[in-house]
Design a protein around this motif. Structure first.
Motif, PDB file in Angstrom:
ATOM      1  N   PRO A 284     -34.230 -87.511 -45.020  1.00 19.28           N
ATOM      2  CA  PRO A 284     -32.779 -87.538 -44.903  1.00 19.28           C
ATOM      3  C   PRO A 284     -32.264 -88.962 -44.932  1.00 19.28           C
ATOM      4  O   PRO A 284     -33.009 -89.922 -44.708  1.00 19.28           O
ATOM      5  N   GLY A 285     -30.992 -89.086 -45.182  1.00 12.66           N
ATOM      6  CA  GLY A 285     -30.369 -90.398 -45.124  1.00 12.66           C
ATOM      7  C   GLY A 285     -28.942 -90.238 -44.618  1.00 12.66           C
ATOM      8  O   GLY A 285     -28.329 -89.180 -44.773  1.00 12.66           O
ATOM      9  N   ALA A 286     -28.437 -91.287 -43.994  1.00 10.15           N
ATOM     10  CA  ALA A 286     -27.046 -91.256 -43.554  1.00 10.15           C
ATOM     11  C   ALA A 286     -26.386 -92.558 -43.960  1.00 10.15           C
ATOM     12  O   ALA A 286     -26.954 -93.630 -43.767  1.00 10.15           O
ATOM     13  N   ASN A 287     -25.224 -92.445 -44.571  1.00  7.76           N
ATOM     14  CA  ASN A 287     -24.412 -93.616 -44.895  1.00  7.76           C
ATOM     15  C   ASN A 287     -23.311 -93.664 -43.856  1.00  7.76           C
ATOM     16  O   ASN A 287     -22.448 -92.786 -43.824  1.00  7.76           O
ATOM     17  N   ILE A 288     -23.391 -94.671 -43.009  1.00  5.24           N
ATOM     18  CA  ILE A 288     -22.596 -94.626 -41.779  1.00  5.24           C
ATOM     19  C   ILE A 288     -21.569 -95.752 -41.695  1.00  5.24           C
ATOM     20  O   ILE A 288     -21.874 -96.914 -41.980  1.00  5.24           O
ATOM     21  N   ASN A 289     -20.366 -95.369 -41.315  1.00  4.59           N
ATOM     22  CA  ASN A 289     -19.401 -96.324 -40.780  1.00  4.59           C
ATOM     23  C   ASN A 289     -19.133 -95.848 -39.357  1.00  4.59           C
ATOM     24  O   ASN A 289     -18.492 -94.811 -39.166  1.00  4.59           O
ATOM     25  N   PRO A 290     -19.632 -96.563 -38.366  1.00  4.94           N
ATOM     26  CA  PRO A 290     -19.537 -96.063 -36.990  1.00  4.94           C
ATOM     27  C   PRO A 290     -18.101 -95.800 -36.549  1.00  4.94           C
ATOM     28  O   PRO A 290     -17.872 -95.014 -35.641  1.00  4.94           O
ATOM     29  N   ASP A 291     -17.141 -96.447 -37.193  1.00  4.66           N
ATOM     30  CA  ASP A 291     -15.739 -96.240 -36.804  1.00  4.66           C
ATOM     31  C   ASP A 291     -14.949 -95.513 -37.881  1.00  4.66           C
ATOM     32  O   ASP A 291     -13.715 -95.530 -37.875  1.00  4.66           O
ATOM     33  N   GLY A 292     -15.648 -94.917 -38.834  1.00  7.68           N
ATOM     34  CA  GLY A 292     -14.924 -94.300 -39.937  1.00  7.68           C
ATOM     35  C   GLY A 292     -15.567 -93.002 -40.389  1.00  7.68           C
ATOM     36  O   GLY A 292     -16.041 -92.217 -39.574  1.00  7.68           O
ATOM     37  N   VAL A 293     -15.602 -92.810 -41.701  1.00  4.16           N
ATOM     38  CA  VAL A 293     -16.141 -91.574 -42.271  1.00  4.16           C
ATOM     39  C   VAL A 293     -17.581 -91.828 -42.706  1.00  4.16           C
ATOM     40  O   VAL A 293     -17.835 -92.716 -43.514  1.00  4.16           O
ATOM     41  N   SER A 294     -18.508 -91.051 -42.212  1.00 10.10           N
ATOM     42  CA  SER A 294     -19.919 -91.210 -42.586  1.00 10.10           C
ATOM     43  C   SER A 294     -20.353 -90.035 -43.454  1.00 10.10           C
ATOM     44  O   SER A 294     -19.688 -89.001 -43.494  1.00 10.10           O
ATOM     45  N   LEU A 295     -21.467 -90.230 -44.139  1.00  6.66           N
ATOM     46  CA  LEU A 295     -21.933 -89.196 -45.069  1.00  6.66           C
ATOM     47  C   LEU A 295     -23.420 -88.947 -44.854  1.00  6.66           C
ATOM     48  O   LEU A 295     -24.206 -89.894 -44.778  1.00  6.66           O
ATOM     49  N   PHE A 296     -23.791 -87.670 -44.761  1.00  8.45           N
ATOM     50  CA  PHE A 296     -25.162 -87.280 -44.438  1.00  8.45           C
ATOM     51  C   PHE A 296     -25.730 -86.487 -45.606  1.00  8.45           C
ATOM     52  O   PHE A 296     -25.128 -85.518 -46.064  1.00  8.45           O
ATOM     53  N   GLU A 297     -26.908 -86.906 -46.073  1.00 10.60           N
ATOM     54  CA  GLU A 297     -27.417 -86.339 -47.327  1.00 10.60           C
ATOM     55  C   GLU A 297     -28.941 -86.397 -47.368  1.00 10.60           C
ATOM     56  O   GLU A 297     -29.566 -87.193 -46.680  1.00 10.60           O
ATOM     57  N   PRO A 298     -29.538 -85.545 -48.218  1.00 13.74           N
ATOM     58  CA  PRO A 298     -30.966 -85.734 -48.491  1.00 13.74           C
ATOM     59  C   PRO A 298     -31.113 -86.959 -49.378  1.00 13.74           C
ATOM     60  O   PRO A 298     -30.193 -87.310 -50.119  1.00 13.74           O
ATOM     61  N   MET A 299     -32.278 -87.583 -49.301  1.00 10.47           N
ATOM     62  CA  MET A 299     -32.468 -88.786 -50.104  1.00 10.47           C
ATOM     63  C   MET A 299     -32.739 -88.474 -51.582  1.00 10.47           C
ATOM     64  O   MET A 299     -32.524 -89.294 -52.451  1.00 10.47           O
ATOM     65  N   HIS A 300     -33.231 -87.260 -51.805  1.00 11.19           N
ATOM     66  CA  HIS A 300     -33.581 -86.924 -53.185  1.00 11.19           C
ATOM     67  C   HIS A 300     -32.344 -86.696 -54.045  1.00 11.19           C
ATOM     68  O   HIS A 300     -31.230 -86.563 -53.536  1.00 11.19           O
ATOM     69  N   GLY A 301     -32.599 -86.621 -55.351  1.00 10.30           N
ATOM     70  CA  GLY A 301     -31.515 -86.363 -56.284  1.00 10.30           C
ATOM     71  C   GLY A 301     -31.341 -84.877 -56.524  1.00 10.30           C
ATOM     72  O   GLY A 301     -31.799 -84.045 -55.724  1.00 10.30           O
ATOM     73  N   SER A 302     -30.701 -84.553 -57.644  1.00 13.21           N
ATOM     74  CA  SER A 302     -30.331 -83.159 -57.905  1.00 13.21           C
ATOM     75  C   SER A 302     -31.482 -82.354 -58.500  1.00 13.21           C
ATOM     76  O   SER A 302     -31.351 -81.153 -58.698  1.00 13.21           O
ATOM     77  N   ALA A 303     -32.606 -83.008 -58.779  1.00 13.60           N
ATOM     78  CA  ALA A 303     -33.837 -82.337 -59.257  1.00 13.60           C
ATOM     79  C   ALA A 303     -33.561 -81.251 -60.300  1.00 13.60           C
ATOM     80  O   ALA A 303     -33.871 -80.082 -60.076  1.00 13.60           O
ATOM     81  N   PRO A 304     -32.984 -81.637 -61.431  1.00 16.09           N
ATOM     82  CA  PRO A 304     -32.631 -80.617 -62.435  1.00 16.09           C
ATOM     83  C   PRO A 304     -33.830 -79.779 -62.878  1.00 16.09           C
ATOM     84  O   PRO A 304     -33.665 -78.619 -63.286  1.00 16.09           O
ATOM     85  N   ASP A 305     -35.044 -80.342 -62.760  1.00 15.29           N
ATOM     86  CA  ASP A 305     -36.228 -79.592 -63.218  1.00 15.29           C
ATOM     87  C   ASP A 305     -36.492 -78.320 -62.411  1.00 15.29           C
ATOM     88  O   ASP A 305     -37.125 -77.402 -62.901  1.00 15.29           O
ATOM     89  N   ILE A 306     -36.022 -78.262 -61.169  1.00 12.67           N
ATOM     90  CA  ILE A 306     -36.254 -77.043 -60.379  1.00 12.67           C
ATOM     91  C   ILE A 306     -34.947 -76.375 -59.940  1.00 12.67           C
ATOM     92  O   ILE A 306     -34.962 -75.417 -59.171  1.00 12.67           O
ATOM     93  N   ALA A 307     -33.829 -76.888 -60.431  1.00 13.54           N
ATOM     94  CA  ALA A 307     -32.524 -76.363 -60.010  1.00 13.54           C
ATOM     95  C   ALA A 307     -32.393 -74.892 -60.379  1.00 13.54           C
ATOM     96  O   ALA A 307     -32.839 -74.467 -61.443  1.00 13.54           O
TER      97      ALA A 307
END
Ligand code: ATP
Length: 372
Positions: A284-307
């Motif tokens: 997992p990864g988190a892009n954080i602004n402690p005083d603002g809007v943060s975003l939480f996401e898996p680190m991987h991409g969209s993996a079109p090969d198994i989508a």
């Protein structure tokens, strides 16, 4: 009274919708167990929306997202769209618009997962990597220069050796440069976040990674920021060169607790970390602004090969959901989600194909939910 959290969600492309759906299910189950409700506010951004409307991310949506603390995000990227359009237009735009200056990447080996490192287990691999997320070589400052004489470049920059093959027809060369920028406030704020993280984890040392030996201006300033912020804390710090850190991550990962690093080295070290913790579907990864809007996401991409096959591992996304819960003020629920996830992985009877099982994404999500 039951708390209600409204969470914006961008599922995105490829396996994004599949893994986010799994994550939503687990977060809702955590809410039931811990007495809160999650209401999802869906945003349609991604390849389909772009191809239908020509819009990557609307200004209206950006203004609306500003009202929230945390966005739950899948992945963007699609073979029908030129690489970079969606990644830059959505992920990077959100990152810079909301000044998400911390990238938090727990490099932690969960029970039940194998690391490629021989004789290492979960007790050896538990590193909080705090990567600076808005400066360094990622600010888009650069350019290309054509048609200047070779002598000029040699004189000015000492870059080329005598064997450099110059096009005899034109006697011109092409030159490109990319500038990295490190600022004092930009460094201090992310370093402070790292020390806070170390304090929360009970770590006794923060490792600051750089290449101050070859880039003494940029990373000299970075080191000064580390020194000055460290005075606010009763926690040790050390400086490690990025190349040495890469070796250590493999040779002796247990040596590291909290690591703070500028953007480019962080990018590379966190991918190395992904392998230590068993693969890209687990990070997992988190892009954080402690005083603002943060975003939480898996680190991987969209993996079109198994989508669309329903076999993607949703671990990274579920774990990102756990980070989100902690961020919005539900630390107990966050811990329960990570425990349930770890139990499901350690149990090993319901695993997705990337981990050697034959379960679907949804079956794994059910297995995690049932442990909450
Ligand atoms: P991007 O540039 O967006 O990161 P990519 O194709 O380089 O895209 P990923 O989309 O992360 O990288 O996929 C890399 C490989 O890992 C692919 O083979 C993909 O199927 C696999 N993969 C990625 N995420 C998962 C997941 N959650 N479960 C199983 N396999 C995954």
């Amino acid at each position: 009274m039951v708390s209600v959290y409204e969470i914006p969600v961008i599922e995105g492309d490829g396996i994004g919708p599949e893994v986010v759906s799994a994550g939503r299910q687990v977060l809702e189950a955590a809410g039931e167990a811990h007495g809160f409700d999650v209401q999802w506010r869906e945003f349609p951004f991604g390849a389909d929306h772009y191809l239908e409307t020509g819009e990557v991310l609307s200004d209206d949506a950006l203004a609306e997202l500003e009202n929230y603390d945390a966005i739950y995000f899948g992945s963007v990227g699609d073979p029908r769209v030129e690489p970079g359009v969606l990644e830059r237009g959505i992920v990077l735009r959100l990152r810079f618009a909301f000044d998400q200056y911390v990238n938090y990447r727990p490099v932690k080996l969960l029970d039940g997962i194998e690391t490629p490192l021989r004789n290492r287990g979960p007790e050896d691999i538990d590193i909080a990597v705090i990567r600076e997320n808005t400066e360094d070589f990622y600010i888009g400052l650069g350019g290309r220069v054509r048609g200047e004489s070779r002598e000029h470049h040699e004189l000015e920059r000492g870059l080329y050796d005598a064997s450099f093959d110059v096009d005899a027809e034109t006697d011109t060369e092409e030159l490109a440069y990319q500038l990295g920028v490190v600022s004092k406030p930009g460094s201090e704020r992310v370093v402070r976040y790292a020390f806070e993280t170390a304090r929360e984890r009970g770590d006794d040392r923060v490792a600051a990674v750089d290449k101050a030996n070859v880039m003494p201006d940029m990373y000299g300033l970075w080191r000064e920021a580390v020194e000055s912020v460290s005075e606010e804390y009763d926690i040790d710090h050390e400086f490690v060169y990025a190349d040495a850190a890469a070796m250590d991550f493999v040779r002796d990962p247990g040596r590291y607790q909290t690591v703070v690093t500028p953007n480019l080295f962080g990018d590379i070290l966190t991918d190395l970390g992904a392998m230590l913790q068993g693969g890209i579907g687990l990070c997992p990864g988190a892009n954080i602004n402690p005083d603002g809007v943060s975003l939480f996401e898996p680190m991987h991409g969209s993996a079109p090969d198994i989508a669309g096959e329903g076999v993607a591992n949703p671990t990274a996304t579920i774990w990102a959901g756990a980070l989100l819960l902690d961020h919005i003020g539900e630390p107990a629920a966050s811990e329960s989600v990570l425990d349930a996830l770890t139990n499901a992985l350690a149990d090993g009877s319901v695993l997705t194909p990337d981990l050697g099982g034959d379960a679907s994404t949804a079956e794994f999500a059910d297995a995690v939910s049932s442990k909450l």
